[in-house]
Design an enzyme around this catalytic site. Structure first.
Site, PDB file in Angstrom:
ATOM      1  N   LYS A   9       6.671  16.058 -26.356  1.00 22.84           N
ATOM      2  CA  LYS A   9       5.808  15.898 -27.081  1.00 22.84           C
ATOM      3  C   LYS A   9       5.944  16.910 -28.247  1.00 22.84           C
ATOM      4  O   LYS A   9       5.452  17.384 -29.137  1.00 22.84           O
ATOM      5  CB  LYS A   9       4.122  16.590 -26.346  1.00 22.84           C
ATOM      6  CG  LYS A   9       4.484  17.874 -26.194  1.00 22.84           C
ATOM      7  CD  LYS A   9       3.052  18.295 -25.652  1.00 22.84           C
ATOM      8  CE  LYS A   9       2.769  20.142 -24.797  1.00 22.84           C
ATOM      9  NZ  LYS A   9       3.364  20.354 -25.354  1.00 22.84           N
TER      10      LYS A   9
ATOM     11  N   CYS B 252       7.178  18.604 -22.154  1.00 21.12           N
ATOM     12  CA  CYS B 252       7.593  19.199 -23.048  1.00 21.12           C
ATOM     13  C   CYS B 252       8.052  19.032 -24.340  1.00 21.12           C
ATOM     14  O   CYS B 252       7.882  18.781 -25.082  1.00 21.12           O
ATOM     15  CB  CYS B 252       8.036  20.923 -22.608  1.00 21.12           C
ATOM     16  SG  CYS B 252       7.224  21.569 -21.899  1.00 21.12           S
TER      17      CYS B 252
ATOM     18  N   PHE C 108      22.715  21.929 -20.926  1.00 21.31           N
ATOM     19  CA  PHE C 108      23.122  20.322 -21.848  1.00 21.31           C
ATOM     20  C   PHE C 108      23.289  19.803 -22.397  1.00 21.31           C
ATOM     21  O   PHE C 108      22.600  19.141 -22.830  1.00 21.31           O
ATOM     22  CB  PHE C 108      21.963  21.195 -22.350  1.00 21.31           C
ATOM     23  CG  PHE C 108      20.106  21.664 -21.847  1.00 21.31           C
ATOM     24  CD1 PHE C 108      19.762  22.285 -21.291  1.00 21.31           C
ATOM     25  CD2 PHE C 108      19.144  20.782 -21.692  1.00 21.31           C
ATOM     26  CE1 PHE C 108      19.099  22.636 -20.524  1.00 21.31           C
ATOM     27  CE2 PHE C 108      18.140  20.306 -21.396  1.00 21.31           C
ATOM     28  CZ  PHE C 108      17.539  21.776 -21.108  1.00 21.31           C
TER      29      PHE C 108
ATOM     30  N   LYS D 229       9.363  28.174 -30.941  1.00 22.73           N
ATOM     31  CA  LYS D 229       9.744  27.586 -29.777  1.00 22.73           C
ATOM     32  C   LYS D 229      10.022  25.866 -29.901  1.00 22.73           C
ATOM     33  O   LYS D 229      10.886  25.491 -28.864  1.00 22.73           O
ATOM     34  CB  LYS D 229       7.682  27.725 -28.970  1.00 22.73           C
ATOM     35  CG  LYS D 229       6.972  26.891 -28.105  1.00 22.73           C
ATOM     36  CD  LYS D 229       8.045  27.245 -26.392  1.00 22.73           C
ATOM     37  CE  LYS D 229       8.171  25.785 -25.142  1.00 22.73           C
ATOM     38  NZ  LYS D 229       9.384  26.881 -24.304  1.00 22.73           N
TER      39      LYS D 229
ATOM     40  N   ARG E   5       5.038  13.624 -15.688  1.00 27.78           N
ATOM     41  CA  ARG E   5       4.466  12.993 -17.516  1.00 27.78           C
ATOM     42  C   ARG E   5       6.094  13.015 -18.861  1.00 27.78           C
ATOM     43  O   ARG E   5       7.239  13.249 -18.187  1.00 27.78           O
ATOM     44  CB  ARG E   5       4.323  14.821 -17.689  1.00 27.78           C
ATOM     45  CG  ARG E   5       3.061  14.771 -17.013  1.00 27.78           C
ATOM     46  CD  ARG E   5       2.346  16.041 -17.979  1.00 27.78           C
ATOM     47  NE  ARG E   5       3.060  17.886 -17.301  1.00 27.78           N
ATOM     48  CZ  ARG E   5       2.161  18.679 -17.400  1.00 27.78           C
ATOM     49  NH1 ARG E   5       0.814  18.481 -18.495  1.00 27.78           N
ATOM     50  NH2 ARG E   5       2.737  19.576 -16.788  1.00 27.78           N
TER      51      ARG E   5
HETATM   52  N1  LIG Z   1       5.481  22.836 -18.773  1.00 29.87           N
HETATM   53  C1  LIG Z   1       6.126  24.006 -18.845  1.00 29.87           C
HETATM   54  O1  LIG Z   1       6.938  23.633 -18.068  1.00 29.87           O
HETATM   55  C2  LIG Z   1       5.629  24.900 -20.281  1.00 29.87           C
HETATM   56  C3  LIG Z   1       7.257  25.018 -20.796  1.00 29.87           C
HETATM   57  C4  LIG Z   1       6.588  25.614 -21.281  1.00 29.87           C
HETATM   58  C5  LIG Z   1       5.087  26.179 -22.061  1.00 29.87           C
HETATM   59  N2  LIG Z   1       4.826  25.425 -21.831  1.00 29.87           N
HETATM   60  C6  LIG Z   1       3.065  24.952 -22.788  1.00 29.87           C
HETATM   61  O2  LIG Z   1       2.329  25.557 -22.138  1.00 29.87           O
HETATM   62  C7  LIG Z   1       1.228  24.972 -22.351  1.00 29.87           C
HETATM   63  C8  LIG Z   1       0.313  24.538 -21.029  1.00 29.87           C
HETATM   64  O3  LIG Z   1       1.411  23.791 -20.231  1.00 29.87           O
HETATM   65  P1  LIG Z   1       1.414  23.312 -18.530  1.00 29.87           P
HETATM   66  O4  LIG Z   1       1.972  22.717 -18.418  1.00 29.87           O
HETATM   67  O5  LIG Z   1       0.661  24.386 -17.725  1.00 29.87           O
HETATM   68  O6  LIG Z   1       0.124  23.024 -18.536  1.00 29.87           O
HETATM   69  P2  LIG Z   1      -1.111  21.831 -17.615  1.00 29.87           P
HETATM   70  O7  LIG Z   1      -1.556  20.798 -18.124  1.00 29.87           O
HETATM   71  O8  LIG Z   1      -0.333  22.069 -16.442  1.00 29.87           O
HETATM   72  O9  LIG Z   1      -2.349  22.989 -17.517  1.00 29.87           O
HETATM   73  C9  LIG Z   1      -2.906  22.696 -18.548  1.00 29.87           C
HETATM   74  C10 LIG Z   1      -4.643  24.217 -18.047  1.00 29.87           C
HETATM   75  O10 LIG Z   1      -5.145  23.867 -18.760  1.00 29.87           O
HETATM   76  C11 LIG Z   1      -5.922  23.392 -18.235  1.00 29.87           C
HETATM   77  N3  LIG Z   1      -7.412  23.710 -19.531  1.00 29.87           N
HETATM   78  C12 LIG Z   1      -7.934  22.611 -20.350  1.00 29.87           C
HETATM   79  N4  LIG Z   1      -9.057  23.317 -21.366  1.00 29.87           N
HETATM   80  C13 LIG Z   1      -8.923  24.294 -21.182  1.00 29.87           C
HETATM   81  C14 LIG Z   1     -10.219  25.551 -21.695  1.00 29.87           C
HETATM   82  N5  LIG Z   1     -11.079  25.252 -22.498  1.00 29.87           N
HETATM   83  N6  LIG Z   1     -10.277  26.996 -20.413  1.00 29.87           N
HETATM   84  C15 LIG Z   1      -9.635  26.232 -19.683  1.00 29.87           C
HETATM   85  N7  LIG Z   1      -8.800  25.944 -19.081  1.00 29.87           N
HETATM   86  C16 LIG Z   1      -8.694  24.966 -19.393  1.00 29.87           C
HETATM   87  C17 LIG Z   1      -6.394  22.351 -17.859  1.00 29.87           C
HETATM   88  O11 LIG Z   1      -7.314  22.064 -16.919  1.00 29.87           O
HETATM   89  C18 LIG Z   1      -5.241  22.164 -17.081  1.00 29.87           C
HETATM   90  O12 LIG Z   1      -5.243  22.771 -16.104  1.00 29.87           O
HETATM   91  C19 LIG Z   1       1.320  23.746 -22.741  1.00 29.87           C
HETATM   92  O13 LIG Z   1       1.215  24.316 -24.568  1.00 29.87           O
HETATM   93  C20 LIG Z   1       2.922  23.057 -23.363  1.00 29.87           C
HETATM   94  O14 LIG Z   1       3.714  22.508 -23.857  1.00 29.87           O
HETATM   95  C21 LIG Z   1       5.215  24.527 -20.829  1.00 29.87           C
END
Ligand SMILES: NC(=O)c1ccc[n+]([C@@H]2O[C@H](COP(=O)([O-])OP(=O)(O)OC[C@H]3O[C@@H](n4cnc5c(N)ncnc54)[C@H](O)[C@@H]3O)[C@@H](O)[C@H]2O)c1
Length: 440
Positions: A269, A266, A255, A210, A334
């Protein structure tokens, strides 16, 4: 199949909804009660094309539910996906506190065999830490419940997340346990009916895959940005260069668009976290240091061009700004380049009137009230009295604007085109001065 999704953000909500869409019984947990309240009252906290009707359908069918109750979440299913945030730590590494908290919640409550799936983007070795955390909680309870921890990183793109999840290029599974692999294979079977897309590997390789994907994409962007800046100095046109290299199948078309730098939740970070892991492992990824430095500089490039044109004192100047979200089709702000552009212009005394098709509410929330920033209800109103238009995000609706009307509304016909959205000939033909990223 019963499935629990821990974390109901961009990834958890999309994944949970898509899994419910194909018939699974999904319970989404979040610690953010406001988010869960919204979802329970039929509102969707994020902008993602196609998501809302899908949620509505599965909620109505009783296949998709939301909760803040960890007891209910753990009791619901023997498959627990962890999709919580992994923001950067102070030292650039990924902050694992939310992932480990989710693991602890599972360990405190599970009563029968459970598959815990790390879907969040997490450093290599996290599955081991999740396994140890659960073991500690089981030991504290004095019980011995079997479980497996697998890695299943997510590759969806915001703005096209549903399509990406429903028709993935690949599904990466990191697991060394046959039962876990069989279960994940069954969960993903509906999403790969025309060909096998599952790549099964060891957990550490899955975790690294990833980061490798995001770091590679960020590298392409920074490379093209620096090349565009060079093309400008040398009197070449980056658009011709892009076409000339993209046609090589070893390079490909994706890209290769220069712009105002990458942002979002993403790439920034993940590049940082991978560098951090690499340094700690004694195998530094030197190239990523350059990728980051180039990106930081690129976020300032439009303002540098504005300063070159107007000087450093921008008080009394007014700029229309099109596009706030870090990319089109999302309201995610973000690390958005618009934030740097707005902050720098405001610092130099300018007023900014911004428009974005969906991100204005989110921008108000993250940027707060400032005397230097106002929002317009549509792109053309943002142009009223502007010294220049600054294009920061390449929304489709900006591609073919009414140049005549813009000219009438603006103080001077000048566009700083941070996404090379316009053909220089066309926009100059319409009577505008056009400042681009590396175009002739
Ligand atoms: N956003 C993207 O496009 C994307 C794509 C691929 C991977 N990711 C990865 O996926 C992960 C999540 O990203 P995101 O963008 O969805 O984040 P986000 O901030 O939108 O969502 C994360 C959620 O987790 C909740 N949370 C935190 N601690 C918790 C707990 N203990 N129990 C239950 N819920 C809890 C938060 O309140 C929040 O709503 C990250 O590691 C990110 O790098 C994101």
């Amino acid at each position: 199949m019963k499935i629990t999704m821990i974390g109901t953000g961009y990834v958890g909500l999309v994944t949970g909804t898509c899994l419910a869409e194909v018939g699974n019984d999904v319970l989404c947990l979040d610690v953010d009660a406001r988010k869960i309240d919204m979802l329970e009252s039929g509102l969707v906290p994020i902008h993602e094309p196609g998501l809302e009707p899908m949620i509505r359908r599965s909620v109505a069918a009783g296949r998709l539910r939301f909760t803040t109750d960890p007891d209910a979440a753990v009791a619901h299913a023997n498959v627990q996906f962890i999709a919580v945030g992994t923001p950067p730590d102070d030292d650039g590494g990924a902050d694992m506190q939310y992932v480990l908290q989710a693991a602890r919640n599972i360990g405190r409550r599970m009563t029968h065999w459970t598959l815990v799936v790390d879907k969040s983007t997490v450093p290599v070795g996290t599955a081991d830490r999740v396994r140890e955390t659960i073991a500690e909680e089981l030991a504290a309870r004095g019980v011995d419940v079997p479980y497996t921890v697998a890695s299943n990183p997510e590759f969806l793109k915001e703005g096209a997340a549903i399509e990406d999840f429903m028709k993935p290029d690949r599904v990466v599974i990191g697991a060394d346990d046959e039962r876990a692999i069989a279960l994940l294979r069954a969960i993903y079977a509906p999403f790969q009916r025309n060909r096998e897309r599952l790549l099964v590997m060891d957990v550490r390789s899955a975790e690294l895959t990833k980061y490798a994907a995001n770091a590679m994409l960020a590298t392409r962007i920074s490379f093209m940005n620096e090349l565009a800046n060079l093309a400008e100095k040398l009197g070449a046109d980056i658009e011709h260069v892009r076409q000339g290299i993209g046609a090589d199948p070893r390079i490909g078309w994706h890209f290769l668009y220069p712009g105002v730098g990458y942002g979002g939740s993403c790439f920034p970070k993940d590049v940082k976290a991978l560098r951090h892991s690499a340094d700690r492992a004694g195998a530094p990824l030197r190239v990523l240091g350059a990728v980051e430095a180039a990106n930081d500089a690129q976020k300032r490039v439009l303002v540098d061009k504005i300063v070159a044109r107007f000087g450093r004192d921008l008080s009394g100047r007014r700029f229309a700004l099109w596009g706030l979200a870090f990319k089109p089709n999302t309201d995610d702000m973000r690390e958005a380049p618009s934030r740097v552009v707005i902050a720098m212009l405001a610092e130099l005394g300018a007023t900014i009137v911004a428009y974005d098709p969906v991100a204005i509410d989110e921008a108000r929330r993250v940027l707060g009230d400032t005397a230097h920033l106002a929002f317009a209800a549509n792109p053309i109103d943002a142009c009223d009295g502007a010294d220049a238009l600054v294009v920061v995000t390449e929304w489709k609706e900006f591609r073919s604007p009414d140049f005549d009307e813009m000219k009438r509304r603006m103080k001077r016909p000048l566009i700083f085109d941070g996404r090379n959205l316009y053909e220089p000939d066309i926009v100059r033909g319409a009577g505008f001065e056009h400042v681009s990223i590396g175009r002739r």
